[in-house]
Structure formats: C-alpha cells, structure tokens
Enzyme design. Structure first.
Site, short mmCIF file in Angstrom:
data_model
loop_
_atom_site.label_atom_id
_atom_site.label_comp_id
_atom_site.label_asym_id
_atom_site.label_seq_id
_atom_site.Cartn_x
_atom_site.Cartn_y
_atom_site.Cartn_z
N GLU A 1 79.00 49.76 86.04
CA GLU A 1 78.51 51.07 86.46
C GLU A 1 78.24 51.19 87.96
O GLU A 1 77.08 51.32 88.39
CB GLU A 1 77.24 51.44 85.67
N GLU B 1 79.62 49.28 76.54
CA GLU B 1 78.21 49.39 76.13
C GLU B 1 78.05 50.68 75.35
O GLU B 1 78.67 51.70 75.66
CB GLU B 1 77.27 49.52 77.35
C1 FCB Z 1 73.28 51.06 81.27
C2 FCB Z 1 73.21 49.70 81.92
C3 FCB Z 1 72.61 48.64 81.02
C4 FCB Z 1 71.45 49.18 80.20
C5 FCB Z 1 71.78 50.48 79.55
C6 FCB Z 1 70.67 51.06 78.69
O1 FCB Z 1 73.41 52.04 82.23
O2 FCB Z 1 74.49 49.27 82.27
O3 FCB Z 1 72.28 47.55 81.81
O4 FCB Z 1 70.32 49.22 80.96
O5 FCB Z 1 72.15 51.41 80.51
#
Ligand code: FCB
Length: 448
Positions: free
Chosen positions: A168, A358
C-alpha cells in the site's frame, strides 16, 4: 448455498497475512535497529492509548506456534514482511546476521509445514536512521531500498519465489508524509510528492532487481483501493469524488503499468507536483511488468465537495451518518463495491493476475468461556468471497485471497483495540484462542 473453497478452483491460493511491525514485537532483540514506528509511537497522542508496537503478538518468539495455527486452519500461503531494521539496523550499512537467521528459521518452518511464503519487502517500517535523512522523501531512497532488496535476495532468494515489493504505497506516503497520522508523522505536501515519486521508482526497480536475480520469481506489489462515490449528483460532488479516486485508486498503479501519472481536468496532479519540483514526472523507471497485482479493499467511501478543506476540497460523509453497514472502525462494508473494484483493475487490460493480498474486518470481539463468536466477521468474509467468486466467474483472473490477519496484532495508530485476527490474542499472557471465524475457514470454507 454454502461457500466452499473448491468453487474457486484447485489452484486458488488461500493465504493469511501478517506484517513485521505489527506482529513481531522484540524491538531490540538480537541487534534489531529502531524503525520509524518505534519512534513515532513515543510521540504523545499519536497512537490510541499510548500503545507501542511491542510486545504485540510476539511473533519473533512464537512464530513456530503461529505457523502451526495457520496450517491447522487450512491455509496454504503465509504472507509476512521482513523488518528492514532487523537485517540492516541502520538501514544501509552493516548486515545483522542474527536478523538474517530469524528469517531463515521462519522460512524453513514455512517450507517444512508446506506453507508457501509470500514475502513483502516493505510493509511500512522504515529504519529510523534513514528517516533521519528524510526517509521516503529523500532522493537517496532508491539507493537505500535497492540495497535492502539485494540483501533479501542474496540471503533468502533460494527459499522465496513469491515477492510483494511494497504494501500500500498510497497508505504510507499519504498517512506518513502528508497527513501525519502514521509514522514518520510528517505533514508536508512536497514531502508527500517526493515520497510518491521515490516509492514509484522503488516499486518498479525492486521488481526489476528480483527478476534479474530469479527469472522465474513471481513478483507483485500490493495496492489499497476504495471505490469513491459522490454524495449527490451535483457537479461539485462528482468532481470531488474524481479527485479522491485519482489519489486512492490510480496514482500508484497507472505509472506502474506504463500509463504515466493519472490526470483529469479537475485534478491536474502532475502540474501540482511540478510546482514544487520539475524533476517529479513520470519516467519509465516507474514501470515494471508485474506478474500479479495485489488488491486490498477495506472500505468504500462517499464524499462531498467542501471548499474549506485544503488541497482536495472535499470531506467524507461517514458510513455511520448514512446508516449503511460498517465495521467497528466505521469502515463501510460493501461487498458489491469490492466486486466492482476487481472488475475495474482487470479492465486495465495489462494486469496479468490479481491476488487479494489482504481482506478482513475489525469488530469488537468478546472472549467468553474460551470462545469468540465473531459472526459479523464470518458474514464479512462470506460476502466478500462471494463477490470475488462472481468476478472470477466473469473472467477476472483472481488467483488468491489472503485473510487479514492471522492473530490480533498492533493496528498502527489504532493500537491494540482494533482486532482483525482470526485468532484472539490476550496481550498480557499471549494466550491464543481461535475465533469462530478461524474455525469457519477450517470447518466450512475449506471442508470438502
Ligand atoms: C491495511 C494494512 C495492514 C492492516 C490492515 C487493517 O491497510 O496494509 O497492515 O493494518 O490495513
């Protein structure tokens, strides 16, 4: 119909993700240097309840047990990141062999258990020594980053095939350098532009370095994304949504794909950037033919024009005030929007493969008699996975889904109250309790 992993295909990658700064703890053990998060956490009021990134879930000590749990829940992929300051304590100079050995132990254990390691090179924990020299805003960043990548490749390259260069980049450049909400806590638009420029170059150059080291490596980078909706159909609100969309969803992928900086008449990003420095422009150094693109979609956003807000001239209309479903961090839950984002990234045409690197949610958990019955999280995963399956069935090449996250951990500026884990952690005793969402993966989704 009950969702089953086999509907996603035999080769679909089911993973679970963690990150070094959020899980490892052990901030000074075995010669680790400080990261920007260790220092940021000392500043008053920056992190909820004054929390620190340690001891967190003590993954540094408990990795064997946690990997066994990941395996027991049925996951096949384990995504983790390397702490830069654990292997290069001052970011650039001397290598810390004890840090290198830790990642060898971790990788060996993954391989013994049959968990494929997906290794993130940078998940937000810059060595503090580099931040003393402006960190991501420094023109030396490329040199520093490639040294780190080189150390990782020469040490771990034989054990790792799957790499994620950055996690990110929009998150760490904007929250860290423009908004001051994350480490290193800067609030400077020129620093933000500089960090964007450097991160774009590092992202692609990192990919190139991995490819040069191993022509068969599977190389990606992970983007956050959030569909941005205008609050009304008024032209001002629509334009506000376009401005934010450029920053949140296009700024890092379009140069990487060779399309240059995203531009729109309402938001001439490049011109704004060049007011500060003419050298900040798209170069083909920012482009790399990634094998996969990581997509991380935690919420969608609704915005309206608000001229008194500097820079973007807009404000968010919160999910709670619109009375739409949201998690306990106020993040809008919208599985249809996730589906549309997958379709949208696929429509670029040059993305070869998408992995949802994620996905997950924070809801207040209650540990009662050894049970955490987190039904809302189960519903969240069901709805989002159904959207993913729909996109996949319509031709989007989504190859995997990694749950965020294995155990409760340090959630950046939110500290420890925002628990995203499939496994509950008592941070006083380090006792782990598998939540019902963890059992849902094992006993429902992954069951034949
Ligand atoms: C994302 C991050 C990860 C975590 C989630 C909830 O933006 O990449 O590290 O904190 O959010």
């Amino acid at each position: 119909m009950t969702l089953k992993s086999k509907q996603f295909g035999e080769d679909f990658l089911w993973g679970v993700a963690i990150s070094a700064a959020q899980n490892e703890g052990a901030p000074a053990t075995d010669g680790r240097g400080a990261s920007i998060w260790d220092v940021f956490a000392r500043r008053q009021g920056k992190i909820k309840a004054g929390a620190k990134p340690y001891p967190s879930a003590e993954f540094y000590l408990r990795y064997k047990n946690d990997l066994l749990l990941a395996k027991a829940l049925g996951f096949k992929v384990f995504r983790f990141s390397i702490s830069w300051s654990r292997i290069l304590p001052d970011g650039f100079g001397k290598i810390n062999q004890d840090g290198i050995l830790f990642y060898h132990r971790l990788l060996d254990e993954c391989l013994v258990l049959g968990l494929t390691p997906y290794v993130t090179l940078y998940h937000w924990d810059l060595p503090q020594e580099l931040q003393k020299n402006a960190g991501w805003a420094s023109h030396q960043m490329q040199k520093w980053f490639l040294k780190f990548v080189h150390v990782c490749l020469t040490n771990f390259g034989d054990k790792v095939q799957d790499w994620i260069v950055l996690n990110e980049p929009m998150g760490f450049t904007s929250l860290g350098y423009a908004l001051g909400k994350h480490a290193p806590g800067k609030t400077s638009i020129p620093d933000f532009y500089s960090a964007v420029h450097n991160a774009l170059i590092c992202q692609a150059e990192g990919g190139r370095m991995i490819r040069a080291h191993n022509s068969k490596a599977h190389i990606g980078t992970a983007f956050s994304c959030s569909e941005v909706m205008p609050f009304s159909q008024k032209a001002d609100d629509i334009q506000a949504a376009i401005r934010l969309d450029i920053l949140l969803n296009r700024l890092f992928i379009e140069p990487a794909l060779g399309r240059g900086y995203p531009q729109d008449d309402h938001f001439p990003f490049l011109e704004k950037m060049q007011l500060h420095n003419k050298a900040w422009r798209y170069t083909d150094q920012m482009t790399f033919n990634f094998d996969f693109v990581g997509i991380q979609n935690y919420f969608s956003l609704t915005v309206k024009a608000n001229p008194i807000i500097p820079y973007l001239g807009l404000s968010e209309v919160k999910a709670s005030s619109r009375k739409v479903p949201h998690t306990d961090l106020g993040w809008e839950v919208n599985a249809d929007s996730f589906y549309r984002m997958l379709k949208r990234y696929w429509l670029y045409g040059s993305v070869k493969e998408i992995i949802v690197t994620e996905g997950g949610a924070f809801y207040h958990d209650h540990l009662v008699n050894g049970i955490v019955d987190d039904q809302k999280r189960i519903q969240y995963y069901q709805d989002y996975l159904k959207s993913l399956l729909k996109a996949k069935q319509e031709g989007v090449n989504v190859k995997g889904y990694f749950a965020w996250t294995l155990t409760d951990n340090f959630e950046w500026a939110e500290g420890y109250h925002a628990r995203f884990g499939l496994i509950h952690v008592d941070f006083m005793t380090q006792l782990r309790t598998i939540k019902n969402s963890g059992y849902w993966f094992r006993d429902v989704l992954f069951k034949d």
